[in-house]
Each structure stands twice: as C-alpha cells, then as structure tokens.
Design a protein around this motif. Structure first.
Motif, PDB file in Angstrom:
ATOM      1  N   UNK A 219       0.584  -1.251   0.129  1.00 43.25           N
ATOM      2  CA  UNK A 219       0.092   0.163  -0.002  1.00 43.25           C
ATOM      3  C   UNK A 219       0.767   1.269  -0.032  1.00 43.25           C
ATOM      4  N   UNK A 220       0.665   2.291  -0.751  1.00 37.33           N
ATOM      5  CA  UNK A 220       1.270   3.395  -0.904  1.00 37.33           C
ATOM      6  C   UNK A 220       1.396   4.338   0.299  1.00 37.33           C
ATOM      7  N   UNK A 221       2.828   4.625   0.946  1.00 39.10           N
ATOM      8  CA  UNK A 221       3.008   5.381   1.964  1.00 39.10           C
ATOM      9  C   UNK A 221       2.309   6.831   2.101  1.00 39.10           C
ATOM     10  N   UNK A 222       1.782   6.928   1.071  1.00 41.84           N
ATOM     11  CA  UNK A 222       1.026   8.528   0.971  1.00 41.84           C
ATOM     12  C   UNK A 222      -0.025   8.187   2.025  1.00 41.84           C
ATOM     13  N   UNK A 223      -0.688   7.026   2.042  1.00 48.19           N
ATOM     14  CA  UNK A 223      -1.831   6.798   2.972  1.00 48.19           C
ATOM     15  C   UNK A 223      -1.804   5.689   3.898  1.00 48.19           C
ATOM     16  N   UNK A 224      -0.693   4.834   3.993  1.00 48.12           N
ATOM     17  CA  UNK A 224      -0.634   3.812   4.495  1.00 48.12           C
ATOM     18  C   UNK A 224       0.418   3.469   5.197  1.00 48.12           C
ATOM     19  N   UNK A 274      19.406 -14.449  -8.491  1.00 47.43           N
ATOM     20  CA  UNK A 274      19.670 -14.670  -7.313  1.00 47.43           C
ATOM     21  C   UNK A 274      19.825 -16.247  -7.062  1.00 47.43           C
ATOM     22  N   UNK A 275      20.607 -16.593  -6.118  1.00 48.79           N
ATOM     23  CA  UNK A 275      20.621 -17.959  -5.872  1.00 48.79           C
ATOM     24  C   UNK A 275      19.620 -18.633  -4.880  1.00 48.79           C
ATOM     25  N   UNK A 276      18.919 -17.575  -4.256  1.00 53.15           N
ATOM     26  CA  UNK A 276      17.817 -18.230  -3.197  1.00 53.15           C
ATOM     27  C   UNK A 276      16.793 -17.039  -3.158  1.00 53.15           C
ATOM     28  N   UNK A 277      15.536 -17.500  -3.156  1.00 50.36           N
ATOM     29  CA  UNK A 277      14.385 -16.278  -2.828  1.00 50.36           C
ATOM     30  C   UNK A 277      13.998 -16.549  -1.584  1.00 50.36           C
ATOM     31  N   UNK A 278      13.748 -15.381  -0.815  1.00 53.65           N
ATOM     32  CA  UNK A 278      13.051 -15.449   0.445  1.00 53.65           C
ATOM     33  C   UNK A 278      11.703 -14.699   0.171  1.00 53.65           C
ATOM     34  N   UNK A 279      10.637 -15.018   0.621  1.00 57.68           N
ATOM     35  CA  UNK A 279       9.332 -14.455   0.343  1.00 57.68           C
ATOM     36  C   UNK A 279       8.737 -14.043   1.841  1.00 57.68           C
ATOM     37  N   UNK A 280       8.775 -12.790   1.964  1.00 58.19           N
ATOM     38  CA  UNK A 280       8.031 -12.231   2.982  1.00 58.19           C
ATOM     39  C   UNK A 280       6.626 -12.451   2.887  1.00 58.19           C
ATOM     40  N   UNK A 281       5.889 -13.525   3.300  1.00 58.18           N
ATOM     41  CA  UNK A 281       4.598 -13.771   2.925  1.00 58.18           C
ATOM     42  C   UNK A 281       3.719 -13.099   3.867  1.00 58.18           C
ATOM     43  N   UNK A 282       3.059 -12.118   3.602  1.00 55.83           N
ATOM     44  CA  UNK A 282       1.955 -11.661   4.025  1.00 55.83           C
ATOM     45  C   UNK A 282       0.608 -11.626   3.301  1.00 55.83           C
ATOM     46  N   UNK A 283      -0.363 -11.963   3.889  1.00 52.73           N
ATOM     47  CA  UNK A 283      -1.652 -12.193   3.374  1.00 52.73           C
ATOM     48  C   UNK A 283      -2.649 -11.372   3.693  1.00 52.73           C
ATOM     49  N   UNK A 284      -2.357  -9.975   4.214  1.00 53.25           N
ATOM     50  CA  UNK A 284      -3.032  -9.003   4.559  1.00 53.25           C
ATOM     51  C   UNK A 284      -3.431  -8.171   3.366  1.00 53.25           C
ATOM     52  N   UNK A 285      -3.130  -8.484   2.212  1.00 55.45           N
ATOM     53  CA  UNK A 285      -3.770  -7.986   0.825  1.00 55.45           C
ATOM     54  C   UNK A 285      -4.955  -8.540   0.496  1.00 55.45           C
ATOM     55  N   UNK A 286      -5.620  -9.616   1.274  1.00 53.30           N
ATOM     56  CA  UNK A 286      -7.021 -10.232   1.045  1.00 53.30           C
ATOM     57  C   UNK A 286      -8.064  -8.982   1.273  1.00 53.30           C
ATOM     58  N   UNK A 287      -9.128  -9.365   0.605  1.00 54.24           N
ATOM     59  CA  UNK A 287     -10.148  -8.168   0.486  1.00 54.24           C
ATOM     60  C   UNK A 287     -10.805  -8.060   1.829  1.00 54.24           C
ATOM     61  N   UNK A 288     -10.926  -8.975   2.646  1.00 54.19           N
ATOM     62  CA  UNK A 288     -11.394  -8.836   3.866  1.00 54.19           C
ATOM     63  C   UNK A 288     -10.708  -8.569   5.123  1.00 54.19           C
ATOM     64  N   UNK A 289      -9.242  -8.129   4.901  1.00 50.77           N
ATOM     65  CA  UNK A 289      -8.430  -8.000   5.905  1.00 50.77           C
ATOM     66  C   UNK A 289      -8.999  -6.681   6.740  1.00 50.77           C
ATOM     67  N   UNK A 291      -7.426  -4.525   8.486  1.00 53.23           N
ATOM     68  CA  UNK A 291      -6.569  -3.343   8.572  1.00 53.23           C
ATOM     69  C   UNK A 291      -5.938  -2.871   7.426  1.00 53.23           C
ATOM     70  N   UNK A 292      -6.267  -3.336   6.195  1.00 52.18           N
ATOM     71  CA  UNK A 292      -5.605  -3.343   4.818  1.00 52.18           C
ATOM     72  C   UNK A 292      -6.608  -2.945   3.958  1.00 52.18           C
ATOM     73  N   UNK A 293      -6.357  -2.296   2.678  1.00 53.38           N
ATOM     74  CA  UNK A 293      -6.971  -1.966   1.723  1.00 53.38           C
ATOM     75  C   UNK A 293      -6.818  -2.269   0.260  1.00 53.38           C
ATOM     76  N   UNK A 294      -6.381  -3.473   0.069  1.00 54.32           N
ATOM     77  CA  UNK A 294      -6.209  -4.224  -0.983  1.00 54.32           C
ATOM     78  C   UNK A 294      -7.508  -5.300  -1.303  1.00 54.32           C
ATOM     79  N   UNK A 295      -7.705  -5.786  -2.488  1.00 55.56           N
ATOM     80  CA  UNK A 295      -8.797  -6.679  -2.889  1.00 55.56           C
ATOM     81  C   UNK A 295      -8.505  -7.963  -3.578  1.00 55.56           C
ATOM     82  N   UNK A 296      -7.336  -8.531  -2.905  1.00 50.76           N
ATOM     83  CA  UNK A 296      -7.088  -9.883  -3.347  1.00 50.76           C
ATOM     84  C   UNK A 296      -8.053 -10.990  -2.771  1.00 50.76           C
TER      85      UNK A 296
END
Length: 343
Positions: A219-224, A274-289, A291-296
């Motif tokens: 989420x854009x830091x201008x609002x988030x 890259x040799x390795x990928x580390x994924x910071x796996x947050x799922x607060x992008x979900x539409x019903x989260x 405290x979040x505003x995305x709609x996945x």
C-alpha cells in the motif's frame, strides 16, 4: 513442503495496541498462526517440524547487540519495577529531538521503537527468539538440499530494523534467514515482500548492500502504514544503489493491478540472478483484511504461488502479516500449494 513451527508463539499475546488514536485489542494474535498450522495439516502440505536452536549468533548478524540486550532483558526490568501490564512506548526521538539512548527503561523503549504497535509482554522475547529459530531451521533445511520450506513465524518480522521494533515486529525473521544463506555460501539473495504493508525494516537493513535484492509490493505510504518509507524513488544507496525496488499501489488495488507489480518484481529478481528467494509472506492483501485496503481474493494466492515458482529458484517462505484470521490459513497455504503445483 516442510513447515517449521514453534508453539512458543503463544507466549506473546499483547493486550492492546495503539491504532487509529485508540488503544484496541491487538490484531496480531496467537490464533493467526494456529489457523495457518491447521490448514497446513488439513491440506497435508507436508511434515511439520519443530525448530532447532542456533543461539543468538545468527540473530546478531542482523540486529545490534545493544538492541538485543535491551529487548531480552526489558520485561524483567519492567516486572522488577512492580509492573504487570504490557510495555508500550509513549515517546519517540522525532525530528526535533536527539537520537540519544536514555538510561531509563521507558526512555530506552521509545528509543528502540518506532510506533505503539509492538507491546512487550512476559513472553515476547522468547516468542520472537523462537520465531527467528523457525526461520533459521527452515534456512538450514534448504541449505541441506530442500528446494522450498515454510517458516511459520510469529510474531512477524519485516518491520523490525537492526535496532528498532514496531508494527508487531521485533526480530526480522526474513532478514535473519537471508543473511544465514549468505553466511552459508550463497552469493545473491532476493527478498520478495508481498505483505500489504511495506517491509521498512528489511529495506533499512539491506539498503546499502548489493548481495540482497529487496522487492516490495505494498500500500502506498502516502496513505498507509508505515507512512515514512516505501516510496518508488527509494532504490538503495552506495553499493546498494539499484538493489531496492518498491511498488507502492493505490488503495483498493485488486489482482489485475497487484499481479502486474508482481510480474515486474519477478522480472527484476530474474535479472538479478539470485541464488535463493526469500518471500516475506503476508496475506493481509486479502479483500476482507480488517486493517488493509487491497482486494485480492483467495484464488489469487494460488496464482501468486505459481508465478513465484516460475522463477525456478529455491524459495523460502517466511510468514508475515494477515489479520483476517478465519481466512489466513486458506490464503497462506494457497500460495504454498500454488508454488508446489507449478514445479
């Protein structure tokens, strides 16, 4: 896929956080990890293993000793003063103040914090320490040959910088794992942060380095939150110039917009080799989260996992945010199942 998990996360359960001008029950709660673990088991994702203890050494590769000593001893000092309520800061060294470490406990707490969203309880240090060991154990399993692993960390970590806690985060599990890969002989690590909130701590840790590429969709830091980091013009400094990539998106962004940013992130990671990928796996992008505003939506997380798998690199998933507690397990495990289905 192997999952690493520790019951020690139950030791941390803050009573409240400061959010939207109010003290409210913490959105970051033990049931988050419980739901994810149950989904891992229900879907028969793979074995679940307890972490091994690698000590403080690998954590010290990311976090300063002064910060760790404060964090590890803070609750005992608080209790010796006759307190039993959660520790929460109320003063921070803002722009007009000097960044001098005070000698009093509450002063130090403000010095080592950037918000009122990371309460310290009697069990917080042990929970955070064990979460770091979860990430380190998953890293070690991959170093030993596993192609992928899931570090079911709680509390999360990507808002924690080398000597600052905040945003529910105390120790940066993804950064600790990335450094452990480098210390084990890997040359280039990419961290892909898909949490709704910008991973300001991870960015700060690696901002002047070229051996870790950090890419974040948020989420854009201008609002988030966290407001003061995560803009597109933050591209790294010194040796790290060009190795920090931010994709701040508008409120209400759905899969069409979000997936385009994921594609750009994956192209950048592919170019980085890259040799390795580390994924910071947050799922607060979900539409019903809450405290979040995305709609996945839940099926989108399957597609997310498939696209990450298409990079063709060994991948460690590290649990971060997600506060729609009933759906957090479905969405997190969808990413992992999507990843595995594409191999």
């Amino acid at each position: 896929m192997l999952t690493i998990y520790s019951d020690d996360h139950h030791l941390h359960h803050g009573r409240c956080e400061l959010i939207d001008g109010k003290l409210m029950p913490c959105f970051e709660m033990p049931s988050r990890a419980d739901h994810v673990l149950q989904r891992v088991k229900d879907r028969e994702l793979g074995p679940v293993q307890a972490p091994r203890d690698y000590g403080r050494g690998p954590i010290e590769r990311i976090h300063s000793n002064d910060y760790l000593n404060f964090f590890q001893g803070a609750w005992q000092r608080w209790a010796e003063m006759g307190n039993s309520e959660d520790m929460m800061p109320f003063t921070w060294p803002a722009r007009t103040l000097r960044a001098i470490k005070p000698q009093t406990l509450l002063g130090e707490l403000g010095y080592y914090s950037f918000d009122g969203g990371a309460p310290i309880t009697a069990g917080t240090w042990q929970a955070a320490y064990s979460a770091a060991q979860v990430a380190l154990t998953a890293q070690a399993e991959m170093q030993a040959g596993a192609y992928s692993a899931f570090a079911l960390c709680r509390p999360p970590g990507h808002h924690a910088a080398s000597d600052v806690m905040g945003g529910y985060c105390y120790l940066n599990n993804a950064a600790i794992a990335a450094q452990a890969f480098l210390d084990s002989g890997k040359q280039r690590v990419a961290i892909l942060d898909v949490d709704y909130h910008h991973g300001n701590g991870t960015q700060a840790i690696f901002y002047e380095r070229s051996d870790v590429l950090f890419a974040s969709i948020h989420g854009h830091p201008e609002f988030e939150f966290p407001f003061f980091l995560g803009y597109a013009d933050e591209t790294g400094e010194g040796a790290g110039e060009g190795f920090n990539v931010n994709y701040p998106l508008a409120s209400g962004s759905a899969w069409d917009v979000w997936s385009a940013a994921l594609e750009q992130s994956c192209q950048r990671i592919d170019d980085y080799a890259a040799d390795i990928i580390v994924v910071s796996l947050g799922v607060d992008t979900f539409k019903n989260d809450p405290i979040s505003q995305f709609k996945l939506d839940s099926p989108d997380y399957l597609a997310m996992g498939k696209r990450i798998a298409a990079l063709g690199k060994p991948t460690l998933f590290v649990m971060e945010g997600g506060y729609a507690v009933e759906e957090i397990g479905i969405n997190a495990v969808n990413v992992l199942e999507g990843f595995e289905s594409a191999l």
